[in-house]
Design an enzyme around this catalytic site. Structure first.
Site, PDB file in Angstrom:
ATOM      1  N   CYS A 261       0.860  -1.181   0.000  1.00  0.00           N
ATOM      2  CA  CYS A 261       0.000   0.000   0.000  1.00  0.00           C
ATOM      3  C   CYS A 261       0.896   1.231   0.000  1.00  0.00           C
ATOM      4  O   CYS A 261       1.899   1.269   0.718  1.00  0.00           O
ATOM      5  CB  CYS A 261      -0.917  -0.012   1.216  1.00  0.00           C
ATOM      6  SG  CYS A 261      -1.930   1.473   1.392  1.00  0.00           S
ATOM      7  N   ILE A 262       0.550   2.227  -0.786  1.00  0.00           N
ATOM      8  CA  ILE A 262       1.332   3.462  -0.858  1.00  0.00           C
ATOM      9  C   ILE A 262       0.372   4.642  -0.807  1.00  0.00           C
ATOM     10  O   ILE A 262      -0.708   4.608  -1.410  1.00  0.00           O
ATOM     11  CB  ILE A 262       2.207   3.503  -2.133  1.00  0.00           C
ATOM     12  CG1 ILE A 262       3.059   4.767  -2.158  1.00  0.00           C
ATOM     13  CG2 ILE A 262       1.369   3.369  -3.381  1.00  0.00           C
ATOM     14  CD1 ILE A 262       4.085   4.783  -3.272  1.00  0.00           C
ATOM     15  N   ARG A 270       1.987  15.745  -6.370  1.00  0.00           N
ATOM     16  CA  ARG A 270       2.528  16.487  -7.511  1.00  0.00           C
ATOM     17  C   ARG A 270       3.956  16.966  -7.254  1.00  0.00           C
ATOM     18  O   ARG A 270       4.407  17.930  -7.891  1.00  0.00           O
ATOM     19  CB  ARG A 270       1.646  17.700  -7.834  1.00  0.00           C
ATOM     20  CG  ARG A 270       0.200  17.364  -8.117  1.00  0.00           C
ATOM     21  CD  ARG A 270       0.048  16.692  -9.458  1.00  0.00           C
ATOM     22  NE  ARG A 270      -1.343  16.407  -9.773  1.00  0.00           N
ATOM     23  CZ  ARG A 270      -1.748  15.823 -10.896  1.00  0.00           C
ATOM     24  NH1 ARG A 270      -0.847  15.446 -11.798  1.00  0.00           N
ATOM     25  NH2 ARG A 270      -3.028  15.586 -11.117  1.00  0.00           N
ATOM     26  N   GLY A 272       6.494  14.447  -6.944  1.00  0.00           N
ATOM     27  CA  GLY A 272       7.326  13.303  -7.296  1.00  0.00           C
ATOM     28  C   GLY A 272       7.590  12.337  -6.162  1.00  0.00           C
ATOM     29  O   GLY A 272       8.440  11.450  -6.303  1.00  0.00           O
ATOM     30  N   TYR A 273       6.866  12.472  -5.036  1.00  0.00           N
ATOM     31  CA  TYR A 273       7.114  11.588  -3.898  1.00  0.00           C
ATOM     32  C   TYR A 273       6.614  10.171  -4.158  1.00  0.00           C
ATOM     33  O   TYR A 273       7.166   9.207  -3.612  1.00  0.00           O
ATOM     34  CB  TYR A 273       6.450  12.153  -2.644  1.00  0.00           C
ATOM     35  CG  TYR A 273       7.149  13.365  -2.080  1.00  0.00           C
ATOM     36  CD1 TYR A 273       8.455  13.677  -2.444  1.00  0.00           C
ATOM     37  CD2 TYR A 273       6.513  14.226  -1.197  1.00  0.00           C
ATOM     38  CE1 TYR A 273       9.104  14.785  -1.939  1.00  0.00           C
ATOM     39  CE2 TYR A 273       7.156  15.344  -0.678  1.00  0.00           C
ATOM     40  CZ  TYR A 273       8.441  15.621  -1.052  1.00  0.00           C
ATOM     41  OH  TYR A 273       9.089  16.717  -0.555  1.00  0.00           O
ATOM     42  N   GLU A 295       1.660  -5.329  -4.989  1.00  0.00           N
ATOM     43  CA  GLU A 295       0.561  -6.257  -4.721  1.00  0.00           C
ATOM     44  C   GLU A 295      -0.551  -6.065  -5.740  1.00  0.00           C
ATOM     45  O   GLU A 295      -0.929  -4.930  -6.065  1.00  0.00           O
ATOM     46  CB  GLU A 295       0.032  -6.032  -3.302  1.00  0.00           C
ATOM     47  CG  GLU A 295      -1.037  -7.012  -2.873  1.00  0.00           C
ATOM     48  CD  GLU A 295      -1.426  -6.843  -1.417  1.00  0.00           C
ATOM     49  OE1 GLU A 295      -2.601  -7.106  -1.095  1.00  0.00           O
ATOM     50  OE2 GLU A 295      -0.557  -6.457  -0.621  1.00  0.00           O
ATOM     51  N   SER A 299      -4.906  -0.586  -8.601  1.00  0.00           N
ATOM     52  CA  SER A 299      -5.981   0.337  -8.945  1.00  0.00           C
ATOM     53  C   SER A 299      -5.613   1.087 -10.230  1.00  0.00           C
ATOM     54  O   SER A 299      -4.506   0.964 -10.758  1.00  0.00           O
ATOM     55  CB  SER A 299      -6.211   1.324  -7.805  1.00  0.00           C
ATOM     56  OG  SER A 299      -5.043   2.102  -7.580  1.00  0.00           O
TER      57      SER A 299
END
Length: 440
Positions: A261-262, A270, A272-273, A295, A299
């Site tokens: 999960c991120i 916005r 770039g992380y 995983e 989405s």
């Protein structure tokens, strides 16, 4: 009559003198010298104790003992009675609006995670995190008494959530944390990444997942955080390490997932992380010696982000090779250099039309469109200037390749596992239940 004590006898009247009208004059009492008040031992000890309290400090020299003392504000019986009356009135009013039974409203609500919060209209609309007041995108399963409040105050260092601004300010004055409770494994400029173990810091990771659910629709894991590692991205300054985003991954993933999960906070998007954390996850995979993949299923936004990163990483490898028609240019070589799985590389090349089947043969040729790849890399560099520097990583893998390639258990253990009662169709294993965190 009993004799009057000598000390309490009234002074005798003076006899009448000529010219006084024959009346006796009252006696004038003799004035008594006043005693000088000297400080008693009790008063001296109280003053010494007060001076000692002023000298003692709490919460890392932020408050002295008098400021830290809360006994004067302890609620009394009248305060408790007023609180119960107000809570009952609020529950009845809410029952009229939502249609709940009156008995259920008068019974009160326990301090447990509210699984049916969406059914009764409970939702945290906003959170105040540091200097930002962020709108919620989705319903997060905060405890019921917190879900009633449209605005929650969250400490940006320990991620504790509070209902009132007074409690929030008092907590911020004495919070001992100035960074996530883990190991700092990467630092580059003002950016740092901390590795937090879900078993060692369970409360912090649960609060992290609750914040993540507010901006992720597909996230289903909130409280079972012990099998996961969390990598928290922070921006640091003189005040401390400010939370910007995170990603999680399983400690032992059977499918080889390197990211579960991120999430990046909306004020930090916005910048770039997201791709920075994706690149960091593949750097850890290369350090482990195991190819990784996010995983599944991904989405829509997650697939776009990963396709963009995969394309950039593959193009950089292809353009860096001196002889693109040499046998060294292969899918396995690209996988070893990027840490990506073979399936993800093939999928990206097929989408871009760079993997073509040779006519009359069963082999596939890797056809590189050099001008297109160079133009894409130039646009990617102009859009995002932040990249991960592998030399600044200070980290030892939790799971090495030797442990992953360990031999199977002895036959007697395999026989013991096979003799266990099988699960019914309605049951799920622990691995299946924990595979609900899909990235976005």
């Amino acid at each position: 009559p009993p004799a009057t004590p000598k000390s309490r006898q009234t002074p005798k009247a003076k006899p009448a003198t000529p010219g006084s009208g024959g009346q006796a004059q009252p006696a004038t009492p003799t004035p008594v010298a006043k005693r000088r008040k000297t400080p008693s031992k009790k008063r001296v000890s109280a003053q010494a104790e007060a001076a000692d309290l002023d000298a003692r400090v709490f919460f890392e020299n932020r408050l002295n003992a008098r400021e830290a003392d809360t006994t004067a504000y302890a609620p009394g019986d009248s305060d408790r009675l007023a609180f119960e009356e107000a809570r009952t009135a609020a529950a009845l009013e809410e029952a009229r609006e939502t249609g709940l039974p009156q008995a259920a409203a008068e019974a009160g609500t326990p301090s447990t995670p509210c699984s049916g919060a969406a059914g009764v209209g409970y939702q945290v609309k906003k959170i105040q995190l540091g200097a930002y007041e962020i709108d919620s995108w989705y319903i997060s399963p905060y405890p019921d008494e917190y879900s009633r409040h449209p605005l929650l105050y969250v400490c940006e260092f320990c991620l504790k959530y509070m209902k009132s601004v007074y409690t929030f300010r008092r907590h911020c004055a004495k919070c001992p944390l100035r960074h996530p409770p883990g190991d700092e494994i990467y630092r580059d400029g003002n950016l740092s990444v901390f590795e937090v173990d879900g078993r060692k810091n369970k409360i912090y990771c649960q609060n992290l997942c609750l914040i993540g659910k507010m901006f992720l629709d597909t996230k289903t894991l909130y409280y079972d955080v012990e099998p996961f590692l969390f990598y928290v991205l922070c921006e640091h300054d003189t005040d401390g390490y400010h939370f910007a985003g995170y990603y999680s991954k399983e400690k032992r993933s059977v499918q080889g997932y390197n990211l579960s999960c991120i999430m990046i906070l909306p004020p930090k998007q916005r910048e770039g992380y997201g791709k920075l954390l994706i690149e960091f996850s593949y750097l850890l995979s290369k350090k482990e010696g195991l190819p990784g993949s996010p995983e599944k299923p991904l989405s829509d936004f997650g697939l776009l982000s990963y396709r963009s990163y995969w394309r950039r990483a593959i193009y950089e490898i292809l353009l860096a090779m001196p002889a693109r028609d040499s046998p060294a240019v292969s899918i396995e070589a690209i996988s070893k250099k990027t840490g990506m799985t073979v399936d993800d590389i093939i999928s990206t090349l097929q989408t871009d039309g760079m993997l073509q089947r040779q006519p009359g043969l069963s082999n596939y040729a890797l056809v590189v469109d050099v001008p297109r790849a160079e133009a894409y890399l130039q646009r990617a560099r102009d859009k995002s200037l932040r990249r991960i520097d592998p030399a600044k990583l200070r980290w030892a893998p939790f799971l090495t390749k030797a442990a992953a390639d360990a031999p199977p258990p002895p036959p007697h253990l395999q026989q013991l596992r096979s003799s266990a009662a099988p699960m019914s169709d309605g049951e799920q294993s622990d691995d299946e239940q924990s595979d609900g965190d899909a990235p976005t």
